[in-house]
Design a protein around this motif. Structure first.
Motif, PDB file in Angstrom:
ATOM      1  N   CYS A  85       0.842  -1.191   0.000  1.00 25.67           N
ATOM      2  CA  CYS A  85       0.000   0.000   0.000  1.00 25.67           C
ATOM      3  C   CYS A  85       0.886   1.254   0.000  1.00 25.67           C
ATOM      4  O   CYS A  85       1.878   1.307   0.727  1.00 25.67           O
ATOM      5  CB  CYS A  85      -0.898  -0.024   1.232  1.00 25.67           C
ATOM      6  N   SER A  86       0.500   2.258  -0.805  1.00 27.09           N
ATOM      7  CA  SER A  86       1.322   3.461  -0.886  1.00 27.09           C
ATOM      8  C   SER A  86       1.276   4.280   0.407  1.00 27.09           C
ATOM      9  O   SER A  86       2.139   5.113   0.639  1.00 27.09           O
ATOM     10  CB  SER A  86       0.890   4.316  -2.078  1.00 27.09           C
ATOM     11  N   LYS A  87       0.260   4.026   1.246  1.00 30.27           N
ATOM     12  CA  LYS A  87       0.158   4.793   2.500  1.00 30.27           C
ATOM     13  C   LYS A  87       0.752   4.034   3.686  1.00 30.27           C
ATOM     14  O   LYS A  87       1.666   4.508   4.333  1.00 30.27           O
ATOM     15  CB  LYS A  87      -1.310   5.136   2.788  1.00 30.27           C
ATOM     16  N   CYS A  88       0.200   2.848   3.988  1.00 31.12           N
ATOM     17  CA  CYS A  88       0.633   2.125   5.192  1.00 31.12           C
ATOM     18  C   CYS A  88       1.827   1.212   4.925  1.00 31.12           C
ATOM     19  O   CYS A  88       2.407   0.670   5.861  1.00 31.12           O
ATOM     20  CB  CYS A  88      -0.520   1.322   5.773  1.00 31.12           C
ATOM     21  N   LYS A  89       2.187   1.038   3.642  1.00 29.61           N
ATOM     22  CA  LYS A  89       3.342   0.207   3.248  1.00 29.61           C
ATOM     23  C   LYS A  89       3.153  -1.271   3.599  1.00 29.61           C
ATOM     24  O   LYS A  89       4.134  -1.997   3.726  1.00 29.61           O
ATOM     25  CB  LYS A  89       4.658   0.723   3.877  1.00 29.61           C
ATOM     26  N   GLN A  90       1.888  -1.698   3.777  1.00 28.97           N
ATOM     27  CA  GLN A  90       1.614  -3.097   4.083  1.00 28.97           C
ATOM     28  C   GLN A  90       0.905  -3.754   2.893  1.00 28.97           C
ATOM     29  O   GLN A  90       0.270  -3.084   2.088  1.00 28.97           O
ATOM     30  CB  GLN A  90       0.688  -3.196   5.315  1.00 28.97           C
ATOM     31  N   SER A  91       1.016  -5.085   2.836  1.00 28.94           N
ATOM     32  CA  SER A  91       0.279  -5.850   1.847  1.00 28.94           C
ATOM     33  C   SER A  91      -0.193  -7.158   2.478  1.00 28.94           C
ATOM     34  O   SER A  91       0.646  -7.967   2.870  1.00 28.94           O
ATOM     35  CB  SER A  91       1.145  -6.150   0.628  1.00 28.94           C
ATOM     36  N   PRO A  92      -1.511  -7.345   2.617  1.00 31.60           N
ATOM     37  CA  PRO A  92      -2.565  -6.419   2.201  1.00 31.60           C
ATOM     38  C   PRO A  92      -2.595  -5.159   3.067  1.00 31.60           C
ATOM     39  O   PRO A  92      -2.069  -5.145   4.176  1.00 31.60           O
ATOM     40  CB  PRO A  92      -3.847  -7.232   2.363  1.00 31.60           C
ATOM     41  N   CYS A  93      -3.232  -4.125   2.504  1.00 33.39           N
ATOM     42  CA  CYS A  93      -3.342  -2.833   3.160  1.00 33.39           C
ATOM     43  C   CYS A  93      -3.999  -2.958   4.541  1.00 33.39           C
ATOM     44  O   CYS A  93      -4.960  -3.702   4.705  1.00 33.39           O
ATOM     45  CB  CYS A  93      -4.188  -1.921   2.268  1.00 33.39           C
ATOM     46  N   THR A  94      -3.454  -2.200   5.478  1.00 28.08           N
ATOM     47  CA  THR A  94      -4.028  -2.189   6.832  1.00 28.08           C
ATOM     48  C   THR A  94      -4.533  -0.805   7.220  1.00 28.08           C
ATOM     49  O   THR A  94      -4.788  -0.534   8.400  1.00 28.08           O
ATOM     50  CB  THR A  94      -2.992  -2.660   7.873  1.00 28.08           C
ATOM     51  N   CYS A  95      -4.687   0.101   6.239  1.00 34.50           N
ATOM     52  CA  CYS A  95      -5.202   1.436   6.510  1.00 34.50           C
ATOM     53  C   CYS A  95      -6.627   1.303   7.073  1.00 34.50           C
ATOM     54  O   CYS A  95      -7.379   0.405   6.668  1.00 34.50           O
ATOM     55  CB  CYS A  95      -5.273   2.264   5.226  1.00 34.50           C
ATOM     56  N   PRO A  96      -7.014   2.207   7.972  1.00 39.27           N
ATOM     57  CA  PRO A  96      -8.403   2.186   8.449  1.00 39.27           C
ATOM     58  C   PRO A  96      -9.359   2.498   7.276  1.00 39.27           C
ATOM     59  O   PRO A  96      -8.978   3.223   6.369  1.00 39.27           O
ATOM     60  CB  PRO A  96      -8.448   3.291   9.514  1.00 39.27           C
ATOM     61  N   ASP A  97     -10.558   1.932   7.328  1.00 40.75           N
ATOM     62  CA  ASP A  97     -11.545   2.195   6.280  1.00 40.75           C
ATOM     63  C   ASP A  97     -11.864   3.689   6.233  1.00 40.75           C
ATOM     64  O   ASP A  97     -11.930   4.330   7.269  1.00 40.75           O
ATOM     65  CB  ASP A  97     -12.832   1.411   6.543  1.00 40.75           C
ATOM     66  N   GLU A  98     -12.076   4.178   5.011  1.00 47.38           N
ATOM     67  CA  GLU A  98     -12.396   5.615   4.852  1.00 47.38           C
ATOM     68  C   GLU A  98     -13.845   5.871   5.145  1.00 47.38           C
ATOM     69  O   GLU A  98     -14.689   5.057   4.966  1.00 47.38           O
ATOM     70  CB  GLU A  98     -12.050   6.056   3.428  1.00 47.38           C
TER      71      GLU A  98
END
Ligand code: ZN
Length: 97
Positions: free
Chosen positions: A84-97
């Motif tokens: 992920c371009s934001k959290c740098k994790q795969s799969p993304c771990t960003c909070p839901d928008e």
């Protein structure tokens, strides 16, 4: 087909027309195609119709990038690597928008 091959193909087919239309006109057409894709999805059109619209949006995006002298593949891989371009994790771990 690779992204760069698709972009080059669009350049070969449409460069003269894209250049004559210009960035603003091409941006407008790209927005129209995105609106058509949105409508197809919201109207629950058949998969084939949505595929056509996805292809159109990508084609117009390539034309826009050609006019702006941007390499779509390079731009994509600069921003999106293996995570992920934001959290740098795969799969993304960003909070839901
Ligand atoms: Zn993320």
């Amino acid at each position: 087909m690779k992204i760069e091959e698709a972009q080059e193909m669009m350049r070969n087919i449409y460069w003269d027309r894209d250049r004559a239309r210009g960035v603003n006109g091409t941006l407008h057409r790209t927005q129209e195609e995105l609106a058509e894709l949105s409508a197809a999805i919201l109207e629950r059109a058949c998969t084939k119709a949505i595929e056509d619209e996805i292809a159109d949006v990508f084609a117009w995006l390539c034309s826009l990038a050609n006019l702006l002298d941007i390499d779509v593949s390079e731009a994509f891989h600069k921003k999106y690597t293996d995570a992920c371009s934001k959290c740098k994790q795969s799969p993304c771990t960003c909070p839901d928008e």
